[in-house]
Design an enzyme around this catalytic site. Structure first.
Site, PDB file in Angstrom:
ATOM      1  N   TYR A   1      -2.878  -1.318  10.472  1.00 19.15           N
ATOM      2  CA  TYR A   1      -2.799  -1.473   9.010  1.00 19.15           C
ATOM      3  C   TYR A   1      -1.459  -0.936   8.474  1.00 19.15           C
ATOM      4  CZ  TYR A   1      -4.222  -1.183   4.098  1.00 19.15           C
ATOM      5  OH  TYR A   1      -4.304  -1.323   2.732  1.00 19.15           O
TER       6      TYR A   1
ATOM      7  N   SER B   1       0.873  -1.178   0.000  1.00 22.85           N
ATOM      8  CA  SER B   1       0.000   0.000   0.000  1.00 22.85           C
ATOM      9  C   SER B   1       0.909   1.226   0.000  1.00 22.85           C
ATOM     10  CB  SER B   1      -0.836   0.010   1.291  1.00 22.85           C
ATOM     11  OG  SER B   1      -1.406   1.286   1.524  1.00 22.85           O
TER      12      SER B   1
HETATM   13  C1  BGC Z   1      -6.242   1.503   2.044  1.00 18.43           C
HETATM   14  C2  BGC Z   1      -7.397   2.358   1.566  1.00 18.43           C
HETATM   15  C3  BGC Z   1      -6.937   3.770   1.314  1.00 18.43           C
HETATM   16  C4  BGC Z   1      -5.682   3.810   0.460  1.00 18.43           C
HETATM   17  C5  BGC Z   1      -5.112   5.212   0.330  1.00 18.43           C
HETATM   18  C6  BGC Z   1      -5.127   1.620   1.049  1.00 18.43           C
HETATM   19  O1  BGC Z   1      -4.048   0.795   1.388  1.00 18.43           O
HETATM   20  O2  BGC Z   1      -6.680   0.153   2.184  1.00 18.43           O
HETATM   21  O3  BGC Z   1      -8.437   2.345   2.540  1.00 18.43           O
HETATM   22  O4  BGC Z   1      -7.957   4.483   0.634  1.00 18.43           O
HETATM   23  O5  BGC Z   1      -4.701   2.970   1.005  1.00 18.43           O
HETATM   24  O6  BGC Z   1      -5.025   5.869   1.571  1.00 18.43           O
END
Ligand code: BGC
Length: 269
Positions: free
Chosen positions: A167, A154
């Site tokens: 996360y 991410s």
């Molecule tokens: C998350 C999303 C978020 C995106 C940008 C992703 O890894 O799961 O919820 O919109 O990152 O912030």
């Protein structure tokens, strides 16, 4: 983009492939000729829809239920895949969840759940796939590599995210996990690559795009001024696991419309 049928005859496992980015990746791999296992933990019917979308266009897919944070379920999933397809050439570690909370209120369950699926799940699946890649080695008619692993990360492997420490920590961990096993496995001709999606329109971030106000606020973070689609990530993943990308290993490719460019600095600083 991966040339058509660039993955012909290869077997791929995509975790969390029944929706969102995982579904986009599964469709793209299948259309490049791979036989795909659709791993899912939610209802079988939802995964079956992805299988049917693939088979309707002449592709080959099969759904397997497994919680990837559980070692016995992961081992059983790989055993079932080998019965169906014989081996594995491509693993896409995609499954991931959010359980958001202010840090001070975050429960141990919220922490463990996210680390268990997002990070430990990638460890368990990668370890099983690697055993088979090493056992089998390179099959030149299929690929130059003995195996390819994609670690879905991410933008939050580099962008801190208040209210989402479980996360963001899992994604930061994926970065070092990916690089370390890439270094260790390169002599075995195994490539390991990260993908760092920005905001992609999927169920995980529905609240950030499902009203015009929310979307307008989100777009202030995206210089390219559009939200991403699962197909964007699917095309990238299909190319990264093809031989066209044979010299790429141990790095994360961000696909984020510029979200990692510190957009707040465009008119400040
Ligand atoms: C998350 C999303 C978020 C995106 C940008 C992703 O890894 O799961 O919820 O919109 O990152 O912030």
């Amino acid at each position: 983009m991966a040339s058509s049928q660039s993955l012909k005859g290869q077997s791929a496992l995509v975790t969390g492939a029944d929706s969102g980015i995982g579904k986009g990746v599964a469709l793209a791999l299948a259309s490049a000729g791979a036989h795909v296992v659709i791993n899912h933990v939610d209802a079988h019917e939802i995964a079956q829809q992805t299988v049917e979308e693939i088979t309707a266009t002449g592709g080959i897919a099969y759904a397997i239920h497994a919680d990837i944070s559980k070692e016995d379920e992961v081992k059983a999933m790989f055993a079932e895949m080998y019965q169906q397809y014989g081996t594995i050439d491509i693993l896409v570690n995609n499954a991931g969840i959010q359980k958001d909370s202010k840090f001070v209120d975050m429960t141990l369950d919220q922490w463990n759940l996210v680390i268990g699926i997002n990070l430990t799940g990638q460890f368990l699946c990668s370890r099983e796939a690697t055993k088979e890649f090493i056992r089998r080695g390179v099959v030149p008619e299929r690929s130059k590599a003995a195996g390819k692993i994609i670690c879905m990360s991410s933008v939050h492997e580099v962008i801190p995210w208040a209210g989402h420490v479980n996360y963001a920590t899992s994604k930061g961990g994926i970065s070092m996990f990916m690089k370390t096993i890439a270094q260790e496995l390169a002599p075995h001709k195994i490539r390991v690559v990260g993908i760092g999606p920005g905001a992609i329109q999927t169920p995980i971030n529905k609240g950030a795009w499902d009203t015009p106000e929310a979307l307008a606020k989100l777009l202030t973070l995206i210089p390219y001024n559009r939200i991403g689609e699962p197909e964007d990530i699917g095309k990238l993943a299909a190319w990264l696991v093809s031989d066209e990308a044979d010299y790429i290993t141990g790095t994360t490719i961000f696909m984020d419309g510029g979200m990692t460019l510190y957009p707040g600095f465009a008119d400040n600083g």
